[in-house]
Design a protein around this motif. Structure first.
Motif, PDB file in Angstrom:
ATOM      1  N   ILE A   1       0.999  -0.941   0.426  1.00 32.18           N
ATOM      2  CA  ILE A   1      -0.045  -0.032  -0.325  1.00 32.18           C
ATOM      3  C   ILE A   1       1.574   0.845  -0.048  1.00 32.18           C
ATOM      4  CG2 ILE A   1      -0.149  -0.352   2.458  1.00 32.18           C
ATOM      5  CD1 ILE A   1      -2.871   0.589   2.254  1.00 32.18           C
ATOM      6  N   SER A   2       0.129   2.928  -0.673  1.00 30.50           N
ATOM      7  CA  SER A   2       1.158   3.552  -0.651  1.00 30.50           C
ATOM      8  C   SER A   2       0.572   4.728  -0.990  1.00 30.50           C
ATOM      9  CB  SER A   2       2.501   3.899  -1.740  1.00 30.50           C
ATOM     10  OG  SER A   2       1.407   3.265  -3.246  1.00 30.50           O
ATOM     11  N   PHE A   3       0.464   5.773  -0.957  1.00 26.84           N
ATOM     12  CA  PHE A   3      -0.323   6.798  -0.629  1.00 26.84           C
ATOM     13  C   PHE A   3       0.661   8.260  -1.555  1.00 26.84           C
ATOM     14  CE2 PHE A   3       0.068   5.019   3.125  1.00 26.84           C
ATOM     15  CZ  PHE A   3      -0.974   4.009   3.501  1.00 26.84           C
ATOM     16  N   LEU A   4      -0.108   9.022  -1.824  1.00 28.61           N
ATOM     17  CA  LEU A   4       0.117  10.110  -3.305  1.00 28.61           C
ATOM     18  C   LEU A   4      -0.679  11.650  -2.616  1.00 28.61           C
ATOM     19  CD1 LEU A   4       2.449  10.018  -5.288  1.00 28.61           C
ATOM     20  CD2 LEU A   4       0.614  10.725  -6.061  1.00 28.61           C
ATOM     21  N   PRO A   5      -0.220  12.269  -1.883  1.00 30.88           N
ATOM     22  CA  PRO A   5      -0.988  14.037  -1.629  1.00 30.88           C
ATOM     23  C   PRO A   5      -0.748  14.564  -3.041  1.00 30.88           C
ATOM     24  CG  PRO A   5       0.595  13.603  -0.147  1.00 30.88           C
ATOM     25  CD  PRO A   5       1.616  12.136  -1.008  1.00 30.88           C
ATOM     26  N   ARG A   6      -1.820  14.613  -3.373  1.00 33.32           N
ATOM     27  CA  ARG A   6      -2.350  15.606  -4.722  1.00 33.32           C
ATOM     28  C   ARG A   6      -2.114  16.498  -4.573  1.00 33.32           C
ATOM     29  NH1 ARG A   6      -7.275  15.642  -7.611  1.00 33.32           N
ATOM     30  NH2 ARG A   6      -7.063  17.544  -6.066  1.00 33.32           N
ATOM     31  N   PRO A   7      -1.988  18.108  -4.619  1.00 29.51           N
ATOM     32  CA  PRO A   7      -2.225  19.357  -4.499  1.00 29.51           C
ATOM     33  C   PRO A   7      -2.161  19.856  -6.397  1.00 29.51           C
ATOM     34  CG  PRO A   7      -0.007  19.623  -4.025  1.00 29.51           C
ATOM     35  CD  PRO A   7      -0.351  18.143  -3.814  1.00 29.51           C
ATOM     36  N   CYS A   8      -3.027  21.007  -6.067  1.00 33.77           N
ATOM     37  CA  CYS A   8      -2.117  21.483  -7.620  1.00 33.77           C
ATOM     38  C   CYS A   8      -0.894  21.726  -7.924  1.00 33.77           C
ATOM     39  CB  CYS A   8      -3.402  23.294  -7.951  1.00 33.77           C
ATOM     40  SG  CYS A   8      -2.460  23.676  -9.338  1.00 33.77           S
ATOM     41  N   GLN A   9      -0.295  21.210  -9.142  1.00 35.62           N
ATOM     42  CA  GLN A   9       1.354  21.086  -9.163  1.00 35.62           C
ATOM     43  C   GLN A   9       1.907  22.554  -9.296  1.00 35.62           C
ATOM     44  OE1 GLN A   9       2.442  17.665  -8.938  1.00 35.62           O
ATOM     45  NE2 GLN A   9       0.167  17.728  -8.114  1.00 35.62           N
ATOM     46  N   HIS A  10       0.634  23.408  -9.908  1.00 30.03           N
ATOM     47  CA  HIS A  10       1.243  24.478 -10.004  1.00 30.03           C
ATOM     48  C   HIS A  10       2.845  24.670 -11.334  1.00 30.03           C
ATOM     49  CE1 HIS A  10      -1.081  26.612  -6.681  1.00 30.03           C
ATOM     50  NE2 HIS A  10      -0.625  25.698  -6.406  1.00 30.03           N
ATOM     51  N   CYS A  11       1.967  23.818 -12.159  1.00 28.98           N
ATOM     52  CA  CYS A  11       3.152  23.558 -13.260  1.00 28.98           C
ATOM     53  C   CYS A  11       4.451  25.329 -13.340  1.00 28.98           C
ATOM     54  CB  CYS A  11       2.116  23.180 -14.229  1.00 28.98           C
ATOM     55  SG  CYS A  11       1.736  21.749 -14.511  1.00 28.98           S
ATOM     56  N   ASN A  12       5.452  25.351 -14.030  1.00 34.11           N
ATOM     57  CA  ASN A  12       5.916  26.174 -14.773  1.00 34.11           C
ATOM     58  C   ASN A  12       5.497  26.548 -16.445  1.00 34.11           C
ATOM     59  OD1 ASN A  12       7.443  26.466 -12.759  1.00 34.11           O
ATOM     60  ND2 ASN A  12       8.138  25.245 -12.563  1.00 34.11           N
ATOM     61  N   ASN A  13       5.107  25.131 -16.440  1.00 30.12           N
ATOM     62  CA  ASN A  13       4.189  25.513 -18.276  1.00 30.12           C
ATOM     63  C   ASN A  13       3.617  24.591 -17.972  1.00 30.12           C
ATOM     64  OD1 ASN A  13       4.400  24.935 -21.146  1.00 30.12           O
ATOM     65  ND2 ASN A  13       5.846  23.641 -21.547  1.00 30.12           N
ATOM     66  N   ALA A  14       1.927  25.597 -17.789  1.00 29.30           N
ATOM     67  CA  ALA A  14       0.710  25.016 -17.102  1.00 29.30           C
ATOM     68  C   ALA A  14      -0.018  24.941 -18.352  1.00 29.30           C
ATOM     69  CB  ALA A  14       0.303  25.912 -15.891  1.00 29.30           C
TER      70      ALA A  14
ATOM     71  N   LEU B   1       3.409  30.546  -8.689  1.00 26.69           N
ATOM     72  CA  LEU B   1       1.815  30.074  -8.073  1.00 26.69           C
ATOM     73  C   LEU B   1       0.776  30.506  -9.197  1.00 26.69           C
ATOM     74  CD1 LEU B   1       2.957  30.510  -5.098  1.00 26.69           C
ATOM     75  CD2 LEU B   1       0.624  31.838  -4.703  1.00 26.69           C
ATOM     76  N   VAL B   2       0.265  29.735  -8.936  1.00 24.56           N
ATOM     77  CA  VAL B   2      -0.699  29.443 -10.591  1.00 24.56           C
ATOM     78  C   VAL B   2      -2.584  29.675 -10.046  1.00 24.56           C
ATOM     79  CG1 VAL B   2      -1.919  27.883 -12.683  1.00 24.56           C
ATOM     80  CG2 VAL B   2       0.852  27.662 -12.065  1.00 24.56           C
TER      81      VAL B   2
ATOM     82  N   MET C   1     -14.891  28.176 -12.272  1.00 18.76           N
ATOM     83  CA  MET C   1     -13.566  27.437 -11.466  1.00 18.76           C
ATOM     84  C   MET C   1     -12.580  27.239 -10.308  1.00 18.76           C
ATOM     85  SD  MET C   1     -12.838  24.459 -12.321  1.00 18.76           S
ATOM     86  CE  MET C   1     -13.011  24.321 -14.154  1.00 18.76           C
ATOM     87  N   GLU C   2     -12.028  26.503  -9.689  1.00 18.83           N
ATOM     88  CA  GLU C   2     -11.256  26.988  -8.961  1.00 18.83           C
ATOM     89  C   GLU C   2     -10.578  24.792  -8.164  1.00 18.83           C
ATOM     90  OE1 GLU C   2     -14.610  29.253  -5.639  1.00 18.83           O
ATOM     91  OE2 GLU C   2     -14.817  27.143  -5.233  1.00 18.83           O
ATOM     92  N   LYS C   3      -9.967  25.770  -7.603  1.00 15.10           N
ATOM     93  CA  LYS C   3      -8.637  24.390  -6.889  1.00 15.10           C
ATOM     94  C   LYS C   3      -7.163  25.170  -6.397  1.00 15.10           C
ATOM     95  CE  LYS C   3      -4.482  25.827 -10.203  1.00 15.10           C
ATOM     96  NZ  LYS C   3      -3.606  26.428  -9.227  1.00 15.10           N
ATOM     97  N   CYS C   4      -6.533  23.977  -6.008  1.00 15.30           N
ATOM     98  CA  CYS C   4      -6.001  24.824  -4.982  1.00 15.30           C
ATOM     99  C   CYS C   4      -4.577  25.745  -5.240  1.00 15.30           C
ATOM    100  CB  CYS C   4      -4.464  23.483  -4.447  1.00 15.30           C
ATOM    101  SG  CYS C   4      -2.671  23.588  -4.117  1.00 15.30           S
ATOM    102  N   THR C   5      -4.413  27.163  -4.446  1.00 17.07           N
ATOM    103  CA  THR C   5      -4.174  27.979  -4.288  1.00 17.07           C
ATOM    104  C   THR C   5      -2.135  28.050  -3.669  1.00 17.07           C
ATOM    105  OG1 THR C   5      -4.556  28.975  -2.461  1.00 17.07           O
ATOM    106  CG2 THR C   5      -6.619  29.450  -4.746  1.00 17.07           C
ATOM    107  N   PHE C   6      -1.953  27.148  -3.571  1.00 26.20           N
ATOM    108  CA  PHE C   6      -1.348  27.184  -2.468  1.00 26.20           C
ATOM    109  C   PHE C   6      -1.254  27.813  -1.424  1.00 26.20           C
ATOM    110  CE2 PHE C   6       3.232  25.471  -4.695  1.00 26.20           C
ATOM    111  CZ  PHE C   6       2.867  24.531  -4.356  1.00 26.20           C
ATOM    112  N   CYS C   7      -2.309  28.476  -1.030  1.00 28.01           N
ATOM    113  CA  CYS C   7      -2.578  28.921   0.453  1.00 28.01           C
ATOM    114  C   CYS C   7      -2.779  30.361  -0.280  1.00 28.01           C
ATOM    115  CB  CYS C   7      -2.263  28.568   1.325  1.00 28.01           C
ATOM    116  SG  CYS C   7      -3.601  27.055   2.006  1.00 28.01           S
ATOM    117  N   VAL C   8      -2.709  31.073  -1.046  1.00 25.47           N
ATOM    118  CA  VAL C   8      -1.927  32.289  -1.158  1.00 25.47           C
ATOM    119  C   VAL C   8      -2.444  33.415   0.078  1.00 25.47           C
ATOM    120  CG1 VAL C   8      -4.354  33.207  -2.886  1.00 25.47           C
ATOM    121  CG2 VAL C   8      -2.433  34.045  -2.859  1.00 25.47           C
ATOM    122  N   HIS C   9      -3.577  33.541  -0.058  1.00 28.52           N
ATOM    123  CA  HIS C   9      -3.485  34.303   1.109  1.00 28.52           C
ATOM    124  C   HIS C   9      -2.499  33.951   2.323  1.00 28.52           C
ATOM    125  CE1 HIS C   9      -5.937  30.818   1.991  1.00 28.52           C
ATOM    126  NE2 HIS C   9      -5.848  30.775   3.175  1.00 28.52           N
TER     127      HIS C   9
END
Lengths: 248, 68, 427
Positions: A51-64, A82-83, A165-173
């Motif tokens: 068994i394994s785990f993988l957290p997946r936030p928004c990847q905030h790609c540099n070439n999004a 931040l994207v 549309m909304e998604k993970c903001t890396f908690c910009v605030h």
């Protein structure tokens, strides 16, 4: 200018999903929406399973891909990495969502629940601080109703408008106040790290240098800002187990 | 040249110039690394592009209707 | 309806028989059904549709609406192509279907634009923000700037320029619509100079619209074909296949419309078998090209697929979507064989052509659906599992409403203006 990156230490992650909960509380996301999502995987055939785990936030790609396809520039990339989504500009075409290979976007299918609007209070009120000890209660963070960054756009928190549309903001605030994202703050085993990767001596840069790392779906050339350390990328053998209720 | 021909060609030229200029110079720059890459350089630049298309094709109506 | 002062206008313009009233009422009911569905969707939010988020929510975020956007814009292929062919190659026998082809193009484009609007979460913002912030990098820029604005406007201009002579003729006799015709004619006089002018204008319009057509349908293909993160979409073939299938559905539509108009207006002498044969041959060529594209695409995905492509092609070939896939393929292959048979034996029948055209249009809707949906439900690169999507009644209602609106628009045009170009002395 900083360049924020998140490091996910898969050797440490125990799949407790506390980060998912912290994200929901911090950003007031609607039911079924997980900006931070933790996969619980099972591999192999019984009795030889692992068994394994993988957290997946928004990847905030540099070439999004999402930034490229957005027809109105509501989805944009900041110089600090931040994207973000401008909730006041998004027209709700959902092109970003189909373009994203990571499945991190969540649309406001329903009318946002404003049942808690009456609870909006001035939490800096001294009387209130005496009572709360400076802690902002989780049901509606007033930081989500102000504009962020030099560009001054409404980008943080969830449930502002329907059909956007909304998604993970890396908690910009939080990041703009010098704090780390809520998920990073909450992780009980320190599996999530966050910091400025442009500064070569910052703890996160040193950590990335000293460890072998990978990015999710590296082959697509999206160059994510989320770096995974330890463990392995999910294979086609990985089966997801113990899914939370995610469909609205 | 007749006056209507001149006006027609002018309309086409203006339309094409508007299209080219707004597409390559006024619209959002071709990058996605900064906030500026999400805003057109001139507000409503895409509307200028569409206006160029409309003017260029309107020249056909003008040419057909104009009396010499 | 007819008063004593009215003279009879040709092609039943301005007169409503019982059948026509029933037709308009029927179409209006369908349209109203769509309105009800859309109001419900706006009230509830888009949770009223069957669409849900990709990823953990295991849905498809683009569904029937986007498939219909692609289909409607595909149908618009017909008008400009037919018009351009008439002007560029002097194909006189197609003259009878030229105007209805133009009308079909315009109606289909408007329906396509409306289908985009109903799919938007914030439709009012969409109208403003696309023109305010639109980014050329996004494949959607081509869709709204070229397809909806440029292509639609160019088609309107074309329709107007070719309509003036007829309007001038109709304006010469008293009728309640005389003012309208006078306004449309805008001083058109039947002089050799004016005719030469019209010929020049239509010729150059046809030449400029033709590349616009290829670009417009290609940008729609790029909406999907440029996305590397979605198995089944990232393909060079996407744009040319879009153009070709657009032609198939567009020409198919015009054959059906021409057959209906010929029957209703009893105008079989105006829309002759020649025209149908020509359209049938054109449809056949496009169909075979598209079938070739389909086979190439199938071979490419089946020969040595990646794991993700395999999941997708399994779902298409023998999984959840197999009935749509094989149904659509049959809906393309059977008409292709019917047309080939008619072409080889040189024995053309309009009824067969109409059957073939209806089949290819159903198949086109099926193929559009298969482009949009399976890559989302079965094309996740991270192991989110297989998703599901089925349209809700709201989506069906809105799509039916759009068809109703289209029928209303074409019917209204037929009652206001000759849908077949007038011949000398007809008016």
């Amino acid at each position: 200018m900083a360049r924020y990156k998140m490091v996910v230490d898969l050797d440490r992650c125990q799949g407790c999903r506390a980060c998912m909960e912290a994200c929901k509380v911090e950003n007031n996301t609607p039911a079924g929406v997980f900006w931070m999502y933790v996969f619980r995987f099972e591999q192999g055939e019984f009795p030889d399973t692992s068994i394994s785990f993988l957290p997946r936030p928004c990847q905030h790609c540099n070439n999004a891909p999402c930034v490229k396809v957005c027809p109105t520039g509501a989805r944009y990339k900041r110089e600090d990495g931040l994207v973000l989504t401008d909730f006041e500009r998004c027209i709700g075409c959902r092109y970003c969502e189909v373009a994203c290979p990571y499945g991190v976007n969540y649309f406001n299918w329903r009318k946002p629940d404003h049942a808690f609007d009456d609870y909006k209070m001035d939490f800096s009120d001294p009387d209130l601080v005496a009572f709360t000890g400076g802690v902002v209660p989780p049901y509606r963070n007033p930081d989500h109703d102000v504009k962020h960054g030099p560009e001054g756009r409404l980008t943080s928190g969830s449930g502002h408008f329907k059909g956007v549309m909304e998604k993970c903001t890396f908690c910009v605030h939080r990041v703009e106040k010098g704090l780390v994202p809520a998920c990073v703050d909450t992780c009980p085993v320190g599996a999530l790290r966050f910091g400025d990767a442009e500064d070569e001596n910052s703890p996160i840069s040193v950590f990335i240098r000293e460890h072998e790392s990978f990015q999710l779906l590296e082959e697509l050339g999206t160059d994510p800002s989320v770096i995974y350390v330890g463990g392995a990328p999910p294979s086609t053998e990985s089966r997801e187990i113990e899914r939370p209720m995610t469909r609205v | 040249m007749k006056r209507s021909t001149i006006v027609t060609w002018t309309m086409i030229a203006v339309g094409v110039v508007l299209m080219v200029v707004s597409y390559f110079f006024l619209a959002t720059p071709w990058c996605n690394t900064a906030v500026e890459c999400s805003n057109p350089r001139v507000p409503f630049a895409p509307a200028i592009f569409v206006l160029g298309v409309l003017i260029a094709f309107s020249s056909a109506v003008y040419y057909a209707v104009a009396k010499d | 309806m007819t008063t004593a002062t009215d003279t009879q206008l040709p092609q039943g313009i301005g007169r409503l028989s019982r059948g026509w009233i029933a037709f308009f009422l029927g179409a209006a009911v369908l349209f109203a059904f769509g309105i009800v569905g859309y109001i419900y969707e706006q009230g509830q939010g888009m949770v009223a549709t069957g669409m849900r988020d990709l990823g953990a929510m295991q849905g498809a975020t683009w569904g029937l609406y986007i498939a219909m956007v692609v289909y409607f814009i595909g149908v618009s292929f017909a008008g400009v192509t037919v018009a351009a062919l008439i002007r560029l190659f002097d194909i006189e026998k197609l003259k009878g279907v030229a105007r209805m082809a133009e009308v079909l193009t315009i109606v289909a484009l408007v329906l396509g634009a409306l289908a985009i609007l109903v799919d938007l979460g914030q439709p009012l913002r969409g109208i403003v923000n696309l023109f305010r912030y639109g980014r050329p990098q996004s494949p959607f820029f081509g869709t709204f700037s070229l397809v909806v604005s440029g292509y639609l406007f160019a088609s309107l201009v074309y329709l107007y320029v070719t309509s003036r002579p007829d309007a001038a003729r109709l304006a010469q006799r008293p009728s309640r619509l005389q003012g309208l015709y006078r306004w449309i004619a805008a001083g058109w006089e039947d002089t050799p100079e004016q005719r030469a002018k019209d010929r020049r204008v239509t010729f150059w319009l046809a030449i400029t619209i033709l590349p616009l057509l290829v670009v417009a349908h290609s940008t729609l293909g790029f909406v999907f074909g440029l996305q590397v993160g979605r198995p089944g979409w990232f393909s060079t073939l996407q744009a040319p296949a879009f153009v070709t299938l657009a032609g198939v559905s567009g020409i198919g539509h015009i054959i059906v419309l021409a057959a209906i108009v010929a029957t209703v207006l009893k105008a079989k002498d105006r829309i002759r078998l020649d025209a149908f044969i020509w359209l049938g041959r054109f449809l056949m060529v496009l169909l075979f090209v598209y079938l070739y594209f389909t086979i190439v695409e199938l071979l490419t995905t089946m020969y040595q697929p990646t794991e993700h492509e395999k999941v997708l092609s399994d779902a298409l070939l023998r999984g959840e979507y197999a009935w749509i896939f094989w149904g659509s393929l049959a809906g393309l292959a059977i008409p292709a064989l019917m047309l080939a048979w008619m072409a080889l034996t040189r024995h053309w029948r309009v009824s067969w052509l109409v059957v073939a055209s209806i089949l290819v249009n159903l198949a086109a809707i099926g193929k559009r659906y298969l482009i949009v949906v399976p890559s989302q439900t079965h094309g996740q690169l991270l192991p989110y599992g297989i998703g599901s999507y089925s349209p809700s009644w709201v989506e069906y209602a809105v799509v039916i409403g759009l068809f109703g609106l289209g029928a209303l628009a074409i019917g209204a045009f037929m009652k206001l203006f000759p849908i077949i170009e007038l011949e000398e002395g007809e008016a």
